[in-house]
Motif scaffolding. Structure first.
Motif, PDB file in Angstrom:
ATOM      1  N   SER A  92     -32.234  15.460 -43.463  1.00 33.24           N
ATOM      2  CA  SER A  92     -31.622  16.082 -44.636  1.00 33.24           C
ATOM      3  C   SER A  92     -30.118  16.271 -44.474  1.00 33.24           C
ATOM      4  O   SER A  92     -29.424  16.532 -45.458  1.00 33.24           O
ATOM      5  CB  SER A  92     -32.290  17.431 -44.927  1.00 33.24           C
ATOM      6  OG  SER A  92     -31.973  18.388 -43.926  1.00 33.24           O
ATOM      7  N   ASN A 111     -26.950  10.540 -43.913  1.00 32.28           N
ATOM      8  CA  ASN A 111     -26.712   9.665 -45.067  1.00 32.28           C
ATOM      9  C   ASN A 111     -27.848   8.647 -45.205  1.00 32.28           C
ATOM     10  O   ASN A 111     -27.610   7.467 -45.447  1.00 32.28           O
ATOM     11  CB  ASN A 111     -25.366   8.949 -44.902  1.00 32.28           C
ATOM     12  CG  ASN A 111     -24.935   8.243 -46.175  1.00 32.28           C
ATOM     13  OD1 ASN A 111     -25.267   8.677 -47.274  1.00 32.28           O
ATOM     14  ND2 ASN A 111     -24.191   7.150 -46.017  1.00 32.28           N
ATOM     15  N   ARG A 154     -30.836   6.495 -46.669  1.00 34.65           N
ATOM     16  CA  ARG A 154     -31.178   5.927 -47.976  1.00 34.65           C
ATOM     17  C   ARG A 154     -32.597   5.367 -47.929  1.00 34.65           C
ATOM     18  O   ARG A 154     -33.557   6.102 -47.901  1.00 34.65           O
ATOM     19  CB  ARG A 154     -30.170   4.834 -48.337  1.00 34.65           C
ATOM     20  CG  ARG A 154     -28.737   5.321 -48.412  1.00 34.65           C
ATOM     21  CD  ARG A 154     -28.452   6.083 -49.684  1.00 34.65           C
ATOM     22  NE  ARG A 154     -27.056   6.505 -49.767  1.00 34.65           N
ATOM     23  CZ  ARG A 154     -26.503   7.018 -50.846  1.00 34.65           C
ATOM     24  NH1 ARG A 154     -27.231   7.150 -51.949  1.00 34.65           N
ATOM     25  NH2 ARG A 154     -25.244   7.393 -50.828  1.00 34.65           N
ATOM     26  N   ASN A 193     -26.281  16.391 -48.973  1.00 27.61           N
ATOM     27  CA  ASN A 193     -27.563  16.127 -49.648  1.00 27.61           C
ATOM     28  C   ASN A 193     -28.061  17.352 -50.398  1.00 27.61           C
ATOM     29  O   ASN A 193     -28.644  17.223 -51.486  1.00 27.61           O
ATOM     30  CB  ASN A 193     -28.614  15.688 -48.625  1.00 27.61           C
ATOM     31  CG  ASN A 193     -28.351  14.283 -48.102  1.00 27.61           C
ATOM     32  OD1 ASN A 193     -27.916  13.404 -48.841  1.00 27.61           O
ATOM     33  ND2 ASN A 193     -28.604  14.073 -46.822  1.00 27.61           N
ATOM     34  N   TYR A 194     -27.838  18.535 -49.846  1.00 24.37           N
ATOM     35  CA  TYR A 194     -28.252  19.757 -50.539  1.00 24.37           C
ATOM     36  C   TYR A 194     -27.392  19.993 -51.776  1.00 24.37           C
ATOM     37  O   TYR A 194     -27.889  20.463 -52.807  1.00 24.37           O
ATOM     38  CB  TYR A 194     -28.174  20.952 -49.586  1.00 24.37           C
ATOM     39  CG  TYR A 194     -29.197  20.893 -48.477  1.00 24.37           C
ATOM     40  CD1 TYR A 194     -30.459  21.425 -48.654  1.00 24.37           C
ATOM     41  CD2 TYR A 194     -28.905  20.270 -47.271  1.00 24.37           C
ATOM     42  CE1 TYR A 194     -31.416  21.360 -47.640  1.00 24.37           C
ATOM     43  CE2 TYR A 194     -29.844  20.193 -46.248  1.00 24.37           C
ATOM     44  CZ  TYR A 194     -31.093  20.739 -46.448  1.00 24.37           C
ATOM     45  OH  TYR A 194     -32.037  20.670 -45.454  1.00 24.37           O
ATOM     46  N   ARG A 230     -26.010  17.564 -53.554  1.00 23.21           N
ATOM     47  CA  ARG A 230     -26.516  16.584 -54.527  1.00 23.21           C
ATOM     48  C   ARG A 230     -27.850  17.025 -55.102  1.00 23.21           C
ATOM     49  O   ARG A 230     -28.110  16.856 -56.302  1.00 23.21           O
ATOM     50  CB  ARG A 230     -26.660  15.214 -53.865  1.00 23.21           C
ATOM     51  CG  ARG A 230     -25.338  14.555 -53.480  1.00 23.21           C
ATOM     52  CD  ARG A 230     -25.592  13.244 -52.781  1.00 23.21           C
ATOM     53  NE  ARG A 230     -26.371  12.324 -53.609  1.00 23.21           N
ATOM     54  CZ  ARG A 230     -26.975  11.243 -53.171  1.00 23.21           C
ATOM     55  NH1 ARG A 230     -26.932  10.954 -51.884  1.00 23.21           N
ATOM     56  NH2 ARG A 230     -27.636  10.449 -53.986  1.00 23.21           N
ATOM     57  N   GLN A 282     -33.547   7.504 -51.878  1.00 23.89           N
ATOM     58  CA  GLN A 282     -32.595   8.542 -51.519  1.00 23.89           C
ATOM     59  C   GLN A 282     -33.262   9.450 -50.484  1.00 23.89           C
ATOM     60  O   GLN A 282     -33.592  10.607 -50.766  1.00 23.89           O
ATOM     61  CB  GLN A 282     -32.175   9.339 -52.767  1.00 23.89           C
ATOM     62  CG  GLN A 282     -31.495   8.528 -53.842  1.00 23.89           C
ATOM     63  CD  GLN A 282     -30.107   8.080 -53.424  1.00 23.89           C
ATOM     64  OE1 GLN A 282     -29.422   8.765 -52.670  1.00 23.89           O
ATOM     65  NE2 GLN A 282     -29.672   6.926 -53.920  1.00 23.89           N
ATOM     66  N   GLY A 306     -32.263  10.991 -47.830  1.00 22.62           N
ATOM     67  CA  GLY A 306     -31.572  12.221 -47.459  1.00 22.62           C
ATOM     68  C   GLY A 306     -31.825  13.331 -48.458  1.00 22.62           C
ATOM     69  O   GLY A 306     -32.106  14.474 -48.086  1.00 22.62           O
ATOM     70  N   VAL A 307     -31.732  13.002 -49.756  1.00 25.39           N
ATOM     71  CA  VAL A 307     -31.987  13.995 -50.805  1.00 25.39           C
ATOM     72  C   VAL A 307     -33.455  14.400 -50.796  1.00 25.39           C
ATOM     73  O   VAL A 307     -33.792  15.581 -50.957  1.00 25.39           O
ATOM     74  CB  VAL A 307     -31.579  13.438 -52.180  1.00 25.39           C
ATOM     75  CG1 VAL A 307     -31.911  14.429 -53.290  1.00 25.39           C
ATOM     76  CG2 VAL A 307     -30.095  13.115 -52.200  1.00 25.39           C
TER      77      VAL A 307
END
Length: 310
Positions: free
Chosen positions: A53, A56, A58, A70-71, A73, A275, A277-278
């Protein structure tokens, strides 16, 4: 021969001590592989998800750290806020309705009614089904083309309409209906166990003093069900936060994203939108929400056990 017997007698305590040590180690040896698997595949992957988390990542893990990007985003995504809103609606209704129905069924069965042995497994049966099966069955039942709307119209009520599963404003409530149907029997079992554990002498004393049934339940019985209420809340809140398969089978998150929940959001961003990380950040937020429910419960149980021990 006497000397040999004496030697055997001398060494027998050592042998018994070795056997006792082996017996003490045997459970640890048997449980060690399972414990190691839990450490690696549960807690190890939780830590790995937490690490991802902050990267970067993907489509594949990427170990370039990006801090809290990421947090940032994640909380900038309207779909995430929609998922949290749906979770608040679904979770609150799910917990309250299951608790009310479960308590009512438990009180009914606690009256020693005829056929209790038959009714109890009937109420518990839905919990034996997977959420996928429940979601699929309720999807057919609620579908306006083949479900309850069509059946009622075939009875002559041609203006009857029940299309909640197709309505973006009402679809989240169909998830509540299916989840309540599956879990109410389990909550009933928890409350029934609590009711059967109440001291009958206290109840008889209140009845002798002239307490009505309503006051008996309101002032004596229900307050003593506090541990059952707390346990039911923890279990239901945990199930609500991680709900995924029921939503996927019932509505697939739709119509549109009307029934999006954090678990479905996490899956879509990790495996559909690439995504990772998100998605990992959303998983960490879900873990924090579950921990905020479970940790106080564990603390209260440990503290209660210590106070009882004193």
């Amino acid at each position: 021969m006497a000397i040999a017997a004496d030697r055997g007698h001398v060494h027998s305590p050592e042998r018994s001590g070795a056997m006792e040590r082996l017996q003490g180690l045997l459970p640890k040896i048997v449980l060690a592989p399972s414990f190691a698997a839990i450490v690696v595949f549960v807690y190890g992957f939780i830590l790995f998800t937490g690490y991802l988390s902050f990267t970067n990542s993907r489509i594949l893990p990427n170990f370039d750290l990006v801090g809290l990007a990421n947090y940032t985003r994640l909380f900038g995504q309207p779909n995430w806020w929609l998922a949290l809103k749906n979770l608040a609606i679904f979770g609150s209704l799910y917990i309250v309705i299951c608790s009310v129905i479960g308590l009512g069924l438990a009180i009914l069965l606690d009256q020693k009614i005829r056929g209790e042995g038959l009714l109890r497994p009937i109420y518990l049966y839905p919990m034996a089904l997977s959420f996928i099966v429940t979601g699929t069955a309720w999807k057919w039942f609620l579908d306006p083309g083949i479900g309850v709307e069509t059946i009622v119209r075939s009875w002559g009520f041609t203006t009857f309409t029940f299309n909640w599963i197709k309505d973006s404003q009402m679809a989240i409530y169909t998830v509540v209906i299916a989840a309540v149907w599956q879990s109410s029997g389990f909550v009933m079992a928890m409350f029934l166990a609590g009711l059967r554990g109440i001291d009958n002498e206290m109840i008889k004393a209140a009845q002798i003093d002239g307490a009505s049934n309503f006051n008996l339940y309101r002032r004596i019985i229900i307050p003593q069900l506090r541990p059952a209420f707390l346990s039911a809340f923890v279990v239901l809140a945990h199930l609500a936060i991680k709900s995924y398969d029921l939503v996927i089978a019932l509505t697939n998150g739709g119509p549109g994203r009307a029934t999006e929940l954090p678990a479905t959001f996490m899956y879509s961003y990790t495996f559909t939108r690439n995504q990772m990380g998100v998605g990992a950040a959303s998983a960490v937020i879900m873990l924090i929400m579950i921990a905020s429910v479970i940790i106080p419960y564990i603390y209260a149980e440990v503290r209660g056990g210590q106070s009882n021990g004193r």
